[in-house]
Design an enzyme around this catalytic site. Structure first.
Site, PDB file in Angstrom:
ATOM      1  N   HIS A   1       0.809  -1.228   0.000  1.00 60.52           N
ATOM      2  CA  HIS A   1       0.000   0.000   0.000  1.00 60.52           C
ATOM      3  C   HIS A   1       0.843   1.281   0.000  1.00 60.52           C
ATOM      4  O   HIS A   1       0.297   2.374  -0.205  1.00 60.52           O
ATOM      5  CB  HIS A   1      -0.909   0.047   1.239  1.00 60.52           C
ATOM      6  CG  HIS A   1      -1.973  -1.012   1.267  1.00 60.52           C
ATOM      7  ND1 HIS A   1      -2.846  -1.212   0.219  1.00 60.52           N
ATOM      8  CD2 HIS A   1      -2.307  -1.924   2.218  1.00 60.52           C
ATOM      9  CE1 HIS A   1      -3.670  -2.213   0.533  1.00 60.52           C
ATOM     10  NE2 HIS A   1      -3.363  -2.667   1.726  1.00 60.52           N
TER      11      HIS A   1
ATOM     12  N   ASP B   1      -3.234 -10.481  -2.101  1.00 66.08           N
ATOM     13  CA  ASP B   1      -3.734  -9.953  -0.825  1.00 66.08           C
ATOM     14  C   ASP B   1      -5.193  -9.513  -1.035  1.00 66.08           C
ATOM     15  O   ASP B   1      -5.571  -9.105  -2.140  1.00 66.08           O
ATOM     16  CB  ASP B   1      -2.873  -8.763  -0.408  1.00 66.08           C
ATOM     17  CG  ASP B   1      -3.215  -8.222   0.971  1.00 66.08           C
ATOM     18  OD1 ASP B   1      -2.532  -8.578   1.938  1.00 66.08           O
ATOM     19  OD2 ASP B   1      -4.180  -7.425   1.060  1.00 66.08           O
TER      20      ASP B   1
HETATM   21 ZN    ZN Z   1      -4.388  -6.933   2.938  1.00 71.23          ZN
END
Ligand code: ZN
Length: 354
Positions: free
Chosen positions: A128, A165
């Site tokens: 991220h 993910d």
């Molecule tokens: Zn995650």
């Protein structure tokens, strides 16, 4: 394991009405993966690779100087925040360098054929992190930093990233958005995190147009949706792109027991997805497959998903039994549902420009 993400309640900072608690991104989930590898007997069968910390110049290929020096300065004191809900404590900078370094050491060993494949079990996670902002518990973009160094060291011109993910790999997408030398693919729960990213229409730009693929699955998706997306979109994309290295940014938060997502994978499904990627890697790039750890927040279940993936990568099956597998696999809706199939069919259109 020394990285301290703070006392948020799950992912919400404490304060006001929120009582301090254990942050969702904690060492224990990762430590329990390693512990299960040990008690199952898998660990002694594997080659363990020491993580060499990445240096500042490597980080600066991906992140801005001001951002990196801010982390560095806070890290010399009591720590602080790298971005929204993304905390670290003293020495967090050096620990993050080591986490990215684990990814680099692994990728380097894979490309140099010291090992055929492997898994970098490190934290903090990375997918991220944006160029100038930490996000989603990620300080630095571990896999992206490692990929840039691998490109410099080995001259690879085509690397593919598959992000399984449960959350969108927004940082990896952003870093390589206009770069056709890295194909970025993310399969994630639709609009889970970050809100507003990960849409199918985001396909890259400039020379990188067509080289970013997002597959946003509806909440409730299980193994049927994942197998269809892999067989009809992700694997065909890899075969078209013909990467020289496949990187998987791996989270186990798509499991049926994860507190931070609403997907339904189980360890045998992770085995099956790993097998698919190993077959593609064998066909395309001499088996070169490097997985780097991202999320996965179930203390009870992340270890079994991790063990399943690493048993598959190493072709060594231990006697350890996953007592949750059949329970999750029995959830209604594990097979491909019509509204999920519609997403996969739409995503097939993304192969056109590869
Ligand atoms: Zn995650």
């Amino acid at each position: 394991m020394w990285h301290d993400a703070g006392n948020s309640a799950s992912f919400v900072p404490s304060g006001g009405s929120v009582q301090p608690d254990q942050h969702a991104e904690e060492p224990e989930t990762k430590r329990r993966i390693r512990n299960l590898m040990e008690v199952s007997g898998l660990l002694p069968k594997l080659v363990q690779i020491a993580a060499e910390p990445v240096d500042k110049e490597m980080i600066l290929r991906v992140h801005g100087l001001e951002y990196v020096e801010e982390i560095q300065a806070k890290s010399r004191g009591l720590g602080g925040t790298a971005g929204t809900n993304t905390f670290f404590s003293t020495d967090g900078y050096d620990i993050a360098r080591l986490s990215a370094g684990g990814c680099l050491s692994l990728m380097s060993a894979v490309v140099a054929s010291d090992v055929s494949n492997g898994y970098s079990l490190t934290r903090p996670p990375g997918h991220h992190a944006r160029p100038n902002e930490g996000m989603g518990f990620c300080l630095f973009a571990n896999a992206a930093i490692a990929i840039r160094e691998i490109q410099a060291r080995f001259g690879l011109s085509r690397i593919a990233v598959v992000d399984w993910d449960a959350h969108h790999g927004n940082g990896t997408e952003e870093i390589f958005y206009s770069d056709p030398s890295v194909l970025t693919i993310s399969i994630h729960q639709d609009n889970l995190f970050p809100i507003g990213t990960g849409a199918m229409k985001d396909r890259g730009e400039g020379r990188g147009e067509g080289y970013n693929i997002n597959i946003p699955l509806p909440p409730g998706s299980g193994s049927g949706a994942y197998f269809a997306a892999f067989d009809q979109v992700i694997l065909p994309a890899l075969y078209r792109y013909r990467p020289e290295l496949i990187v998987v940014t791996s989270g186990f938060d798509a499991s049926g027991l994860d507190p931070l997502a609403r997907l339904m994978l189980y360890s045998d499904a992770y085995r099956s997805l790993t097998n698919r990627l190993m077959t593609a890697a064998a066909d395309l790039c001499g088996g070169r497959l490097a997985m780097t750890h991202e999320g996965g927040y179930s203390r009870a279940y992340a270890p079994f998903c991790g063990l399943a993936v690493m048993e598959t990568l190493s072709s060594f099956r231990t006697d350890a039994v996953d007592p949750f597998n059949d329970y999750i696999a029995s959830f209604a809706g594990q097979s491909l549902q019509p509204h999920q199939e519609a997403v996969v069919q739409h995503a097939r259109g993304l192969l056109d420009r590869l």
